[in-house]
Write a protein that holds these residues in place. Structure first.
Motif, PDB file in Angstrom:
ATOM      1  N   LYS A  30     -44.925  26.410  -6.988  1.00  0.00           N
ATOM      2  CA  LYS A  30     -45.387  26.092  -8.337  1.00  0.00           C
ATOM      3  C   LYS A  30     -44.390  25.208  -9.085  1.00  0.00           C
ATOM      4  O   LYS A  30     -44.740  24.540 -10.054  1.00  0.00           O
ATOM      5  N   GLY A  57     -35.243  32.337  -9.271  1.00  0.00           N
ATOM      6  CA  GLY A  57     -34.280  32.339 -10.373  1.00  0.00           C
ATOM      7  C   GLY A  57     -32.862  32.003  -9.964  1.00  0.00           C
ATOM      8  O   GLY A  57     -31.921  32.222 -10.729  1.00  0.00           O
ATOM      9  N   GLU A  75     -37.720  34.022  -3.328  1.00  0.00           N
ATOM     10  CA  GLU A  75     -38.732  33.013  -3.652  1.00  0.00           C
ATOM     11  C   GLU A  75     -38.131  31.907  -4.512  1.00  0.00           C
ATOM     12  O   GLU A  75     -38.477  31.755  -5.674  1.00  0.00           O
ATOM     13  N   TYR A 103     -39.732  21.809 -11.670  1.00  0.00           N
ATOM     14  CA  TYR A 103     -40.458  22.072 -12.908  1.00  0.00           C
ATOM     15  C   TYR A 103     -40.671  20.876 -13.822  1.00  0.00           C
ATOM     16  O   TYR A 103     -41.757  20.687 -14.368  1.00  0.00           O
TER      17      TYR A 103
HETATM   18  C1  LIG Z   1     -41.585  31.161 -10.874  1.00  0.00           C
HETATM   19  C2  LIG Z   1     -41.403  32.195  -9.852  1.00  0.00           C
HETATM   20  C3  LIG Z   1     -40.492  31.994  -8.817  1.00  0.00           C
HETATM   21  C4  LIG Z   1     -39.568  30.797  -8.728  1.00  0.00           C
HETATM   22  O1  LIG Z   1     -38.534  30.882  -9.645  1.00  0.00           O
HETATM   23  P1  LIG Z   1     -37.348  29.762  -9.645  1.00  0.00           P
HETATM   24  O2  LIG Z   1     -36.639  30.029 -10.911  1.00  0.00           O
HETATM   25  O3  LIG Z   1     -38.022  28.448  -9.615  1.00  0.00           O
HETATM   26  O4  LIG Z   1     -36.530  29.998  -8.446  1.00  0.00           O
HETATM   27  C5  LIG Z   1     -40.439  32.954  -7.817  1.00  0.00           C
HETATM   28  N1  LIG Z   1     -41.228  34.047  -7.854  1.00  0.00           N
HETATM   29  C6  LIG Z   1     -42.101  34.272  -8.849  1.00  0.00           C
HETATM   30  C7  LIG Z   1     -42.935  35.506  -8.826  1.00  0.00           C
HETATM   31  C8  LIG Z   1     -42.210  33.362  -9.889  1.00  0.00           C
HETATM   32  O5  LIG Z   1     -43.062  33.596 -10.884  1.00  0.00           O
END
Ligand SMILES: *Cc1c(COP(=O)(O)O)cnc(C)c1O
Length: 520
Positions: free
Chosen positions: A92, A264, A361, A467
């Motif tokens: 995403k 994150g 993730e 993003y």
């Molecule tokens: C947005 C999101 C991520 C990705 O977060 P990043 O800060 O881009 O690494 C991973 N898992 C979930 C469930 C998310 O909503």
């Protein structure tokens, strides 16, 4: 525009200059961007002028090379600690299909957050073990697509559990699931989240679900969480509490195989810590009226101002931070954790000794250095408030997150002038965009152009792949979306349009295109 590139002869167009050409545009209080090395030859030549002429403004130019390096770096952190580990790229954060292809090629997973993201990933050839669905809202159609393709669904609440179970029963299939948890305790308080099952109520709820569905329709394989903050301490607390839960759930008859710690992972956008602190010092001075403004009409960037006090957390990404990326992950895995048996161990060992697979993730951190957004200057105008407004062919959703500003300084690429002469008069002001609202600032920061700006020049926003280029992108006024061009590492200065830009035309027929690999 009719700038003639023929009349513009830079010294040696294909030879990368060693340095990054930052000198033509800086914030009045500068914040130098971290620039990936593949970008430098593009920033130092006329190629981007050609590309924008061909593909229009704004334009996203991207590379998979840093993606590969970023993946390799976190894999090696886990490998060094003997962990079974798989990252799921949170796609995403960028819509391009090249990153999906790259993730598949590298053998890592893909975290999908919508039906189209999942459909595309299946079409590109990801197999079920490589996919996970963490969509915030899951329709029956989406859950059915997951179930037919054996893609694990991250279950957020009891209603989702019930729907997934119904979907699985009607397909006479077994759905794969992981449970999303939240509500971890940190320093005596719960970390707030709208997502997931509350960790303290989960076991009771699971017992209920299990008896309700006599559960054979969903195979629960893992636990997942995703935290909004970048705090290392929050992650360690969440992992510690999750591991206790894993032990309990295994006793309750759920064979938990993996713990997914979400995304994150922090990224550094500003190259110098001292610039970062100087910026906030000067911003405070400006808020207190002790210096001229450095943000549009003295924008607070989310800070609170009360008389002689400036306080609060700004609504911006922490663009300078340490540790970041793989070092951050390494620090988490090496942190000490207190087991319920009162034994002290590292996070990595606690995971390894339980025979758990660690998953995560990452979105933003894998895309660090992977893209830039380029827009053409269409006008300069002296405002009565004495600054200039510099109008670009782009709108503010094309380089934006939910934050107030991306903060780093853009790079200005000077175009050949129509009559071959640039005025070179210094200029100061704000970048504005194409949406017809008063608040259409592309950046709230006051920029300085020591040798001026001309129509036809290009403004390059560095490091936008995570993003910034896609997350908020909208098509108001029916402006076309920016095209996405990938540079080809093997062929100097060659590019290829991402398949997304062709795929978009199919949106309209999506309901008739359920490309499932298996129909059980
Ligand atoms: C947005 C999101 C991520 C990705 O977060 P990043 O800060 O881009 O690494 C991973 N898992 C979930 C469930 C998310 O909503």
């Amino acid at each position: 525009m009719n700038n003639s590139l023929d009349s513009y002869k830079p010294a040696a167009p294909d030879t990368p200059r060693a340095s990054i050409p930052r000198e033509h545009c800086r914030g009045v209080v500068p914040l130098d961007a971290v620039i990936a090395s593949w970008m430098i030859p593009w920033l130092s030549s006329w190629h981007l002028l050609e590309l924008v002429k061909q593909w229009e403004s704004p334009l996203n130019v991207l590379s998979c090379v840093p993606f590969r390096e970023n993946v390799e770096a976190i894999l090696s952190v886990a490998r060094e600690r003997g962990l079974a580990f798989r990252p799921y790229f949170a796609r995403k954060a960028n819509k391009c299909l090249s990153f999906v292809d790259e993730a598949i090629h590298l053998g890592i997973g893909i975290d999908t957050a919508s039906e189209i993201e999942l459909t595309q990933s299946l079409e590109r050839g990801a197999d079920s073990s490589q996919l996970i669905c963490t969509a915030a809202i899951k329709s029956d159609r989406l859950m059915s697509l997951c179930t037919k393709n054996r893609v694990a669904v991250v279950i957020d609440n009891a209603d989702e559990w019930d729907s997934l179970s119904c979907v699985a029963n009607s397909l006479q299939a077994i759905a794969k699931g992981a449970i999303r948890i939240s509500g971890f305790s940190f320093e005596g308080k719960k970390l707030y989240s709208r997502f997931g099952f509350d960790i303290d109520a989960l076991r009771g709820q699971l017992a209920e679900q299990k008896s309700k569905h006599l559960d054979t329709s969903i195979e629960i394989e893992g636990l997942q969480f995703h935290l909004d903050s970048h705090s290392l301490e929050h992650r360690v607390a969440a992992i510690t509490q999750s591991l206790t839960l894993v032990d309990q759930l295994r006793c309750d008859g759920f064979p938990i195989k993996y713990l997914d710690i979400g995304g994150g992972i922090p990224v550094n956008y500003v190259s110098s810590e001292s610039q970062w602190s100087a910026f906030w010092h000067e911003h405070k001075q400006a808020m207190l009226g002790k210096r001229e403004e450095i943000t549009f009409r003295n924008h607070t960037l989310g800070k609170k101002v009360n008389g002689t006090e400036v306080f609060g957390v700004p609504n911006v990404y922490p663009c300078w931070q340490k540790p970041a990326k793989e070092s951050w992950l390494a620090e988490i895995l090496d942190s000490e954790l207190l087991e319920r048996s009162h034994r002290r161990t590292s996070v990595a060992d606690a995971i390894r000794l339980r025979g758990l697979e660690l998953r995560c993730e990452p979105g933003r951190s894998l895309l660090d250095g992977c893209g830039m957004t380029i827009a053409r200057v269409e006008y300069r105008k002296k405002h009565v408030e004495r600054y200039h407004l510099i109008g670009l062919s782009m709108n503010r959703t094309q380089c934006r997150t939910t934050h107030d500003d991306f903060l780093v300084d853009p790079i200005l690429i000077q175009s050949p002038c129509r009559n071959g002469v640039r005025s070179k008069k210094p200029m100061e002001g704000y970048l504005v965009g194409a949406y017809c609202t008063e608040m259409e600032q592309l950046s709230l920061r006051r920029m300085f152009f020591p040798t001026g700006v001309e129509r036809g020049d290009l403004v390059v926003f560095p490091n936008t792949a995570g993003y910034l280029m896609h997350f908020m992108e909208s098509r108001s006024h029916q402006f076309p979306l920016a095209k996405n061009l990938f540079v080809q590492p093997a062929q100097a200065m060659q590019t290829r349009l991402d398949d997304l830009d062709f795929w978009d035309h199919r949106f309209i027929s999506i309901p008739n295109v359920p490309p499932t690999k298996t129909t059980s």
